[in-house]
Design a protein around this motif. Structure first.
Motif, PDB file in Angstrom:
ATOM      1  N   ILE A 167      24.531  -9.384  66.868  1.00 19.76           N
ATOM      2  CA  ILE A 167      25.327  -8.585  67.807  1.00 19.76           C
ATOM      3  C   ILE A 167      26.800  -8.630  67.409  1.00 19.76           C
ATOM      4  O   ILE A 167      27.484  -7.609  67.396  1.00 19.76           O
ATOM      5  N   ALA A 168      27.301  -9.802  67.049  1.00 22.06           N
ATOM      6  CA  ALA A 168      28.703  -9.935  66.624  1.00 22.06           C
ATOM      7  C   ALA A 168      28.947  -9.155  65.337  1.00 22.06           C
ATOM      8  O   ALA A 168      29.968  -8.455  65.206  1.00 22.06           O
ATOM      9  N   LEU A 169      28.036  -9.248  64.395  1.00 22.70           N
ATOM     10  CA  LEU A 169      28.171  -8.518  63.132  1.00 22.70           C
ATOM     11  C   LEU A 169      28.171  -7.011  63.383  1.00 22.70           C
ATOM     12  O   LEU A 169      29.004  -6.286  62.839  1.00 22.70           O
ATOM     13  N   PHE A 170      27.272  -6.538  64.222  1.00 20.30           N
ATOM     14  CA  PHE A 170      27.221  -5.112  64.559  1.00 20.30           C
ATOM     15  C   PHE A 170      28.511  -4.671  65.251  1.00 20.30           C
ATOM     16  O   PHE A 170      29.044  -3.591  64.974  1.00 20.30           O
ATOM     17  N   SER A 171      29.043  -5.504  66.141  1.00 21.69           N
ATOM     18  CA  SER A 171      30.291  -5.172  66.840  1.00 21.69           C
ATOM     19  C   SER A 171      31.462  -5.054  65.867  1.00 21.69           C
ATOM     20  O   SER A 171      32.267  -4.124  65.959  1.00 21.69           O
ATOM     21  N   ILE A 172      31.554  -5.974  64.934  1.00 22.98           N
ATOM     22  CA  ILE A 172      32.651  -5.946  63.958  1.00 22.98           C
ATOM     23  C   ILE A 172      32.543  -4.705  63.073  1.00 22.98           C
ATOM     24  O   ILE A 172      33.539  -4.011  62.827  1.00 22.98           O
ATOM     25  N   LEU A 173      31.346  -4.413  62.596  1.00 29.47           N
ATOM     26  CA  LEU A 173      31.160  -3.216  61.771  1.00 29.47           C
ATOM     27  C   LEU A 173      31.485  -1.941  62.554  1.00 29.47           C
ATOM     28  O   LEU A 173      32.083  -1.013  62.015  1.00 29.47           O
ATOM     29  N   SER A 174      31.106  -1.920  63.821  1.00 31.44           N
ATOM     30  CA  SER A 174      31.416  -0.755  64.659  1.00 31.44           C
ATOM     31  C   SER A 174      32.924  -0.581  64.812  1.00 31.44           C
ATOM     32  O   SER A 174      33.432   0.541  64.750  1.00 31.44           O
ATOM     33  N   LEU A 175      33.644  -1.668  65.021  1.00 27.24           N
ATOM     34  CA  LEU A 175      35.101  -1.588  65.151  1.00 27.24           C
ATOM     35  C   LEU A 175      35.740  -1.077  63.867  1.00 27.24           C
ATOM     36  O   LEU A 175      36.684  -0.271  63.914  1.00 27.24           O
ATOM     37  N   VAL A 176      35.246  -1.517  62.725  1.00 27.56           N
ATOM     38  CA  VAL A 176      35.789  -1.058  61.448  1.00 27.56           C
ATOM     39  C   VAL A 176      35.562   0.441  61.282  1.00 27.56           C
ATOM     40  O   VAL A 176      36.465   1.185  60.885  1.00 27.56           O
ATOM     41  N   VAL A 177      34.367   0.910  61.614  1.00 26.47           N
ATOM     42  CA  VAL A 177      34.055   2.338  61.485  1.00 26.47           C
ATOM     43  C   VAL A 177      34.893   3.162  62.458  1.00 26.47           C
ATOM     44  O   VAL A 177      35.443   4.209  62.091  1.00 26.47           O
ATOM     45  N   ILE A 178      35.037   2.696  63.682  1.00 27.96           N
ATOM     46  CA  ILE A 178      35.831   3.433  64.679  1.00 27.96           C
ATOM     47  C   ILE A 178      37.291   3.495  64.248  1.00 27.96           C
ATOM     48  O   ILE A 178      37.937   4.544  64.350  1.00 27.96           O
ATOM     49  N   GLU A 179      37.834   2.398  63.730  1.00 34.49           N
ATOM     50  CA  GLU A 179      39.223   2.384  63.259  1.00 34.49           C
ATOM     51  C   GLU A 179      39.409   3.356  62.102  1.00 34.49           C
ATOM     52  O   GLU A 179      40.417   4.064  62.022  1.00 34.49           O
ATOM     53  N   ALA A 180      38.437   3.411  61.200  1.00 37.33           N
ATOM     54  CA  ALA A 180      38.520   4.352  60.076  1.00 37.33           C
ATOM     55  C   ALA A 180      38.494   5.795  60.578  1.00 37.33           C
ATOM     56  O   ALA A 180      39.231   6.648  60.068  1.00 37.33           O
TER      57      ALA A 180
END
Length: 183
Positions: free
Chosen positions: A43-56
């Protein structure tokens, strides 16, 4: 094998129930599934990846908006080109003020008027239209006549901004054009 079968057949019900509980306990302890720590990690890994994609995506949207604003302002250069072309073709200046310019071109006239954040172009007394697009706001236009012994020229100072620019940046264009009939 036969002994095991006999043993299983002779095993009391209480032992079978205990064996079943132990099997369920092993399944719950993580031997056959995900532990709670593994789920939290994913869940933490998915959250971090989601934040990176949203920021991009946010960065891409901002750069697209900035590119669109720069393209609109680059098109404002066509306003200056149109005025320069008309002035260059003129034989004489009929009248000039800080915000209006009337030129004698052949048998007709060309006129530029700065009216409420728009530059209007007139030919032979009839309106041709605005030189600026809807997204471009003209914040300033100044015409200055230059007369020398060798000829006449017009100095133009044009200030524009994009209505889509939240920073309200103003861009300035300058040009000095010699009249064709003046040399």
């Amino acid at each position: 094998m036969i002994l095991n079968n006999k043993k299983n057949k002779t095993m009391p019900d209480r032992d079978r129930a205990l064996d079943s509980v132990q099997t369920e306990s092993r399944a719950l302890s993580g031997e056959r599934g995900y532990a709670i720590l593994e789920l939290l990690f994913y869940i933490a890994l998915f959250s971090i990846l989601s934040l990176v994609v949203i920021e991009a995506m946010i960065t891409m949207a901002q750069s697209f908006k900035e590119t669109a604003i720069q393209a609109e302002l680059a098109q404002s250069g066509t306003i200056m080109e149109r005025m320069s072309r008309e002035i260059r073709q003129a034989n004489n200046i009929s009248s000039i003020s800080a915000t209006d310019l009337v030129l004698n071109i052949g048998s007709g006239t060309s006129e530029f008027k700065f009216i409420s954040s728009n530059i209007q172009f007139w030919q032979n007394g009839s309106s041709v239209g605005n030189l600026n697009s809807l997204n471009i706001v003209v914040t300033g236009l100044t015409f200055t006549q230059i007369i020398t012994t060798k000829g006449k020229a017009v100095k133009i100072a044009l200030s524009v901004r994009s209505s889509n620019d939240s920073a309200a940046r103003i861009f300035d264009f300058y040009d000095t054009i010699v009249l064709r009939g003046a040399y």
